[in-house]
Design a protein around this motif. Structure first.
Motif, PDB file in Angstrom:
ATOM      1  N   MET A  87       0.845  -1.198   0.000  1.00 14.30           N
ATOM      2  CA  MET A  87       0.000   0.000   0.000  1.00 14.30           C
ATOM      3  C   MET A  87       0.877   1.244   0.000  1.00 14.30           C
ATOM      4  N   ASP A  88       0.485   2.271  -0.723  1.00 11.61           N
ATOM      5  CA  ASP A  88       1.256   3.514  -0.728  1.00 11.61           C
ATOM      6  C   ASP A  88       0.953   4.303   0.534  1.00 11.61           C
ATOM      7  N   ASN A  89       1.826   5.291   0.837  1.00 15.24           N
ATOM      8  CA  ASN A  89       1.730   6.039   2.092  1.00 15.24           C
ATOM      9  C   ASN A  89       0.414   6.775   2.265  1.00 15.24           C
ATOM     10  N   GLN A  90      -0.239   7.174   1.200  1.00 16.72           N
ATOM     11  CA  GLN A  90      -1.500   7.916   1.337  1.00 16.72           C
ATOM     12  C   GLN A  90      -2.637   7.008   1.805  1.00 16.72           C
ATOM     13  N   ARG A  91      -2.458   5.710   1.674  1.00 11.91           N
ATOM     14  CA  ARG A  91      -3.513   4.792   2.101  1.00 11.91           C
ATOM     15  C   ARG A  91      -3.136   4.048   3.373  1.00 11.91           C
ATOM     16  N   ARG A  92      -2.061   4.486   4.007  1.00  9.67           N
ATOM     17  CA  ARG A  92      -1.644   3.864   5.268  1.00  9.67           C
ATOM     18  C   ARG A  92      -2.466   4.435   6.414  1.00  9.67           C
ATOM     19  N   GLY A  93      -2.554   3.666   7.474  1.00  7.16           N
ATOM     20  CA  GLY A  93      -3.244   4.147   8.664  1.00  7.16           C
ATOM     21  C   GLY A  93      -4.759   4.069   8.526  1.00  7.16           C
ATOM     22  N   PHE A  94      -5.434   4.848   9.345  1.00  7.47           N
ATOM     23  CA  PHE A  94      -6.897   4.831   9.356  1.00  7.47           C
ATOM     24  C   PHE A  94      -7.449   5.626   8.180  1.00  7.47           C
ATOM     25  N   PRO A  95      -8.303   5.015   7.376  1.00  6.18           N
ATOM     26  CA  PRO A  95      -8.904   5.777   6.277  1.00  6.18           C
ATOM     27  C   PRO A  95      -9.905   6.794   6.827  1.00  6.18           C
ATOM     28  N   LYS A  96      -9.959   7.932   6.185  1.00  9.20           N
ATOM     29  CA  LYS A  96     -10.867   9.008   6.621  1.00  9.20           C
ATOM     30  C   LYS A  96     -12.095   9.110   5.711  1.00  9.20           C
ATOM     31  N   ARG A  97     -11.823   8.985   4.412  1.00  6.62           N
ATOM     32  CA  ARG A  97     -12.907   9.122   3.436  1.00  6.62           C
ATOM     33  C   ARG A  97     -12.839   7.991   2.418  1.00  6.62           C
ATOM     34  N   CYS A  98     -13.983   7.621   1.954  1.00  8.61           N
ATOM     35  CA  CYS A  98     -14.096   6.618   0.900  1.00  8.61           C
ATOM     36  C   CYS A  98     -13.810   7.283  -0.449  1.00  8.61           C
ATOM     37  N   GLN A  99     -13.526   6.479  -1.443  1.00 11.91           N
ATOM     38  CA  GLN A  99     -13.314   7.011  -2.795  1.00 11.91           C
ATOM     39  C   GLN A  99     -14.559   7.736  -3.316  1.00 11.91           C
ATOM     40  N   CYS A 100     -15.709   7.352  -2.787  1.00 17.48           N
ATOM     41  CA  CYS A 100     -16.945   8.003  -3.224  1.00 17.48           C
ATOM     42  C   CYS A 100     -17.160   9.348  -2.529  1.00 17.48           C
ATOM     43  N   GLY A 101     -16.301   9.674  -1.540  1.00 15.70           N
ATOM     44  CA  GLY A 101     -16.390  10.964  -0.867  1.00 15.70           C
ATOM     45  C   GLY A 101     -17.037  10.913   0.496  1.00 15.70           C
ATOM     46  N   GLU A 102     -17.638   9.819   0.852  1.00 12.70           N
ATOM     47  CA  GLU A 102     -18.307   9.693   2.156  1.00 12.70           C
ATOM     48  C   GLU A 102     -17.289   9.473   3.276  1.00 12.70           C
ATOM     49  N   PRO A 103     -17.574   9.992   4.472  1.00 12.43           N
ATOM     50  CA  PRO A 103     -16.692   9.707   5.607  1.00 12.43           C
ATOM     51  C   PRO A 103     -16.751   8.217   5.951  1.00 12.43           C
ATOM     52  N   VAL A 104     -15.591   7.645   6.243  1.00  9.67           N
ATOM     53  CA  VAL A 104     -15.500   6.232   6.598  1.00  9.67           C
ATOM     54  C   VAL A 104     -15.968   6.056   8.041  1.00  9.67           C
ATOM     55  N   VAL A 105     -16.637   4.934   8.315  1.00  6.47           N
ATOM     56  CA  VAL A 105     -17.139   4.656   9.668  1.00  6.47           C
ATOM     57  C   VAL A 105     -16.515   3.366  10.187  1.00  6.47           C
ATOM     58  N   LEU A 106     -16.487   3.244  11.515  1.00  5.26           N
ATOM     59  CA  LEU A 106     -15.984   2.038  12.163  1.00  5.26           C
ATOM     60  C   LEU A 106     -17.133   1.036  12.268  1.00  5.26           C
ATOM     61  N   LYS A 107     -16.867  -0.192  11.812  1.00  2.00           N
ATOM     62  CA  LYS A 107     -17.905  -1.229  11.831  1.00  2.00           C
ATOM     63  C   LYS A 107     -17.336  -2.497  12.455  1.00  2.00           C
ATOM     64  N   THR A 108     -18.225  -3.428  12.760  1.00  9.41           N
ATOM     65  CA  THR A 108     -17.828  -4.721  13.309  1.00  9.41           C
ATOM     66  C   THR A 108     -18.254  -5.818  12.345  1.00  9.41           C
ATOM     67  N   SER A 109     -17.324  -6.730  12.060  1.00  6.66           N
ATOM     68  CA  SER A 109     -17.606  -7.833  11.142  1.00  6.66           C
ATOM     69  C   SER A 109     -18.579  -8.822  11.786  1.00  6.66           C
ATOM     70  N   THR A 110     -19.482  -9.306  10.966  1.00  7.04           N
ATOM     71  CA  THR A 110     -20.441 -10.316  11.436  1.00  7.04           C
ATOM     72  C   THR A 110     -20.267 -11.623  10.674  1.00  7.04           C
ATOM     73  N   THR A 111     -19.147 -11.744   9.939  1.00  8.45           N
ATOM     74  CA  THR A 111     -18.919 -12.963   9.157  1.00  8.45           C
ATOM     75  C   THR A 111     -18.425 -14.086  10.064  1.00  8.45           C
ATOM     76  N   ALA A 112     -18.583 -15.315   9.587  1.00  8.75           N
ATOM     77  CA  ALA A 112     -18.127 -16.477  10.352  1.00  8.75           C
ATOM     78  C   ALA A 112     -16.596 -16.514  10.408  1.00  8.75           C
ATOM     79  N   LYS A 113     -15.946 -16.041   9.357  1.00 10.62           N
ATOM     80  CA  LYS A 113     -14.491 -16.067   9.279  1.00 10.62           C
ATOM     81  C   LYS A 113     -13.844 -15.035  10.216  1.00 10.62           C
ATOM     82  N   ASN A 114     -14.465 -13.847  10.388  1.00 11.14           N
ATOM     83  CA  ASN A 114     -13.924 -12.755  11.211  1.00 11.14           C
ATOM     84  C   ASN A 114     -14.983 -12.185  12.156  1.00 11.14           C
ATOM     85  N   PRO A 115     -15.572 -12.992  13.017  1.00  9.98           N
ATOM     86  CA  PRO A 115     -16.642 -12.474  13.879  1.00  9.98           C
ATOM     87  C   PRO A 115     -16.104 -11.451  14.887  1.00  9.98           C
ATOM     88  N   GLY A 116     -16.749 -10.311  14.951  1.00  4.45           N
ATOM     89  CA  GLY A 116     -16.416  -9.284  15.928  1.00  4.45           C
ATOM     90  C   GLY A 116     -15.169  -8.469  15.584  1.00  4.45           C
TER      91      GLY A 116
END
Length: 133
Positions: A1-30
Motif C-alpha cells: 500500500m502507498d503512504n496515502q492509504r496507510r493508517g486509518f482511512p478518513k474518506r471513501c473514494q466516493c467521498g463519504e466519511p468512513v465509519v468504524l464497523k464490526t464484522s459479522t462474518t463467520a471467518k472474522n466475527p467481531g
C-alpha cells in the motif's frame, strides 16, 4: 500500500466519511474494520480496511516520526551545547578583557595624576619666574 492509504482511512473514494464497523462474518466475527457506509460485500469500489491493520500502520508511522524527532532533538541539543560552550568562552574572554581594561584605566589615572602634578609644578615655576623678573 502507498503512504496515502496507510493508517486509518478518513474518506471513501466516493467521498463519504468512513465509519468504524464490526464484522459479522463467520471467518472474522467481531473484528473491527473501517468502511464506507454505502459499501457492501464484494463491492471493492468503496473503502474497506481492517482496523488492526490500520493500527499497525499508524504505529509504524508514529515510530518513524518519533525516531525523526529524537534525531532532531539530539541535533538541537548538540547545537545548544555548542552555544553554551561558546557563551562560556566569551564570558571568560570578557572577564580577561575587563581585567586588562581596568588595569589600563588605573595606569591612565596614575599618568593623569602625574601630568597634573607636572602642570602644577610648571605653573608654579612660571609664576615664580614672572615674579622674579
Amino acid at each position: 500500500m502507498d503512504n496515502q492509504r496507510r493508517g486509518f482511512p478518513k474518506r471513501c473514494q466516493c467521498g463519504e466519511p468512513v465509519v468504524l464497523k464490526t464484522s459479522t462474518t463467520a471467518k472474522n466475527p467481531g473484528r473491527l474494520f473501517h468502511g464506507c457506509p454505502f459499501g457492501r460485500d464484494g463491492n471493492w469500489y468503496h473503502t474497506f480496511k481492517w482496523t488492526d491493520t490500520s493500527m499497525v500502520e499508524e504505529i509504524e508511522d508514529l515510530i518513524e516520526k518519533v525516531e525523526n524527532i529524537d534525531g532532531a532533538a539530539m541535533t538541537l541539543q548538540k547545537g545548544v551545547n555548542a552555544c553554551e560552550s561558546q557563551i562560556d568562552t566569551l564570558a571568560m574572554e570578557t572577564r580577561v578583557h575587563l581585567g586588562v581594561v581596568e588595569k589600563e584605566v588605573e595606569e591612565m589615572k596614575m599618568q593623569l595624576r602625574s601630568l597634573k602634578n607636572i602642570v602644577g609644578f610648571v605653573m608654579v615655576m612660571v609664576l615664580f619666574f614672572m615674579c622674579m623678573y
